[in-house]
Design an enzyme around this catalytic site. Structure first.
Site: not given
Ligand code: HMG
Length: 388
Positions: A79, A111, A233
């Site tokens: 991609e 992906c 993935h």
């Molecule tokens: P965010 O808003 O920065 O993070 O976005 P958050 O507030 O949701 O925190 C992440 C985790 O860290 C949470 O854990 C928090 O609790 C934890 P969870 O509740 O989710 O288990 N956390 C802590 N843990 C320990 N100590 C601390 C602490 N503070 C917070 N101090 C997000 C995170 C992944 C949404 C963002 O990075 C993002 O948008 N990433 C891109 C999208 C993505 O990867 N999506 C995954 C599914 S889609 C997919 O897999 C397809 C893809 O590969 C693309 C394709 O297909 O081409 C992305």
């Protein structure tokens, strides 16, 4: 006839940033990135690496003269392709010196594409048992500096040879796939960075996993206890764990422990590379095979997800003496030789992109240790160099 993965190789650029240092620079608790997201290091692509060079460098790890003759289909899955028209597969075909009587195409569905690639390759081998197919999952994940997605970037490629009587893993029947038109992550044609609805993408990933897993169980009659491990993935290593946890209570405590232990092993490489989109599931498989001690004949579950979205669950069975056909040492060397860069340097590399108007540029490839590099652009044509 058995059809599956005969060889599997991986390449990632020579520079990375440490996630704790990136967290500090962004004013975030380091544990958020290392535990909450589950990433320790993030590979960065210098300007001299693109999806073509990453794929070619990954394939160089595994192909020999016999493969060069027998490969008659190159499926370039990405991609982050470099041309709206010409397939990245054609460049890789030339850079590797493959038999001219081959097809070369590019597949895209976020992906998920490399999974479509290996299933397409399986069909090709069923009709042409003597031939081999080169499937490449190659990408550079870019969300942008200071964005929520930044900690889930990465760069790299996985190359696989699909053949009859494979040495590593036979692909089994009973695949279950699912498509639904959603906007969880996308990259419009005018943008070099992805757009994402992060929370929604996480929910959809899990929903897709649950849906394909339910139908898979009905169709195959298999259950969690029949899987030695499940690879996911991995956009970041916590993601697969969240999905796995939603089904764990279907299994005995012993099976749960086994799946959780093998899950951790399947994330070792990804934790130190980041998201490589199309290649991520197969990097996780590689991490599992090269770091766990699974018995011949073990069945591995595989969950593929590509935003937009398409998901698939399928399984593979490890072949007799499969370990003898892995190239763990060369992957270890690749990791050992990588260089850490500061957050400032990472930002500089991130911003160092080819001129948007396509004007000519000559790139300094002397600092890039990769065998195959992008050396510049002349007359709107990318120039590639094979240093060997
Ligand atoms: P965010 O808003 O920065 O993070 O976005 P958050 O507030 O949701 O925190 C992440 C985790 O860290 C949470 O854990 C928090 O609790 C934890 P969870 O509740 O989710 O288990 N956390 C802590 N843990 C320990 N100590 C601390 C602490 N503070 C917070 N101090 C997000 C995170 C992944 C949404 C963002 O990075 C993002 O948008 N990433 C891109 C999208 C993505 O990867 N999506 C995954 C599914 S889609 C997919 O897999 C397809 C893809 O590969 C693309 C394709 O297909 O081409 C992305």
């Amino acid at each position: 006839m058995k059809i599956g993965i005969d060889k599997i190789g991986f390449y990632s650029p020579h520079v990375y940033v440490d996630m704790e240092k990136l967290a500090e620079a962004r004013g975030v608790e380091p544990a958020k990135f290392t535990i909450g997201i589950g990433q320790s290091q993030m590979a960065i692509a210098p300007i001299t690496q693109d999806s073509v060079t990453l794929a070619a460098n990954a394939a160089l790890q595994i192909i020999d003269e016999e493969d060069r003759e027998k490969i008659d289909f190159v499926i370039f899955c990405s991609e982050s392709g470099i041309d709206h028209s010409k397939s990245g597969g054609v460049y890789v075909h030339q850079l590797l010196g493959l038999n001219p009587h081959a097809r070369a195409v590019e597949l895209k569905q976020a992906c998920y594409a490399a999974t479509a690639g290996i299933q397409m390759a399986k069909g090709h081998i069923a009709l042409n048992p003597e031939s081999k197919v080169l499937v490449l999952g190659t990408d550079i994940a870019r969300y942008g500096l200071n964005t929520p997605g930044e900690s889930t970037q990465g760069a790299g490629a996985v190359a696989m040879i699909i053949s009859a009587n494979p040495h590593v893993m036979e692909l089994e029947q009973h695949n279950v796939y699912l498509t639904n038109d959603i906007m969880d992550f996308w990259r419009p044609i005018y943008s070099d960075k992805a757009f994402v609805d992060g929370k929604f993408s996480n929910e959809q990933y899990i929903l897709f996993f649950n849906k394909v897993w339910e139908v898979y169980k009905e169709k195959s009659g298999l259950e969690l206890k029949d899987m030695e491990a499940i690879c996911y993935h991995l956009p970041y290593t916590k993601m697969g764990l969240k999905a796995l946890r939603t089904v764990l209570d279907e299994a005995s405590e012993e099976v749960q422990e086994r799946l959780l232990k093998n899950y951790q092993t399947s994330t070792i490489y990804n934790r130190n590379v980041g998201n490589i989109y199309t290649g991520s599931l197969y990097l996780s498989l590689l991490s599992l095979l090269e770091n766990a001690d699974l018995e011949d004949g073990s069945r591995i579950g595989m969950f593929s997800y590509g935003s937009g979205a398409v998901g698939e669950f399928f399984t593979g069975v490890l072949q007799l003496n499969y370990r003898d056909y892995l190239i763990k040492e060369s992957h270890q060397q690749l990791f050992n030789k990588r260089e850490e860069v500061t957050v400032e340097k990472y930002e500089e590399i991130f911003e160092d992109v080819l001129p948007a108007d396509g004007s000519d540029i000559e790139l300094d490839i002397s600092k890039d240790p990769a065998t195959i590099c992008l050396s510049g652009v002349v007359d709107n044509k990318r120039q590639y160099v094979n240093k060997n």
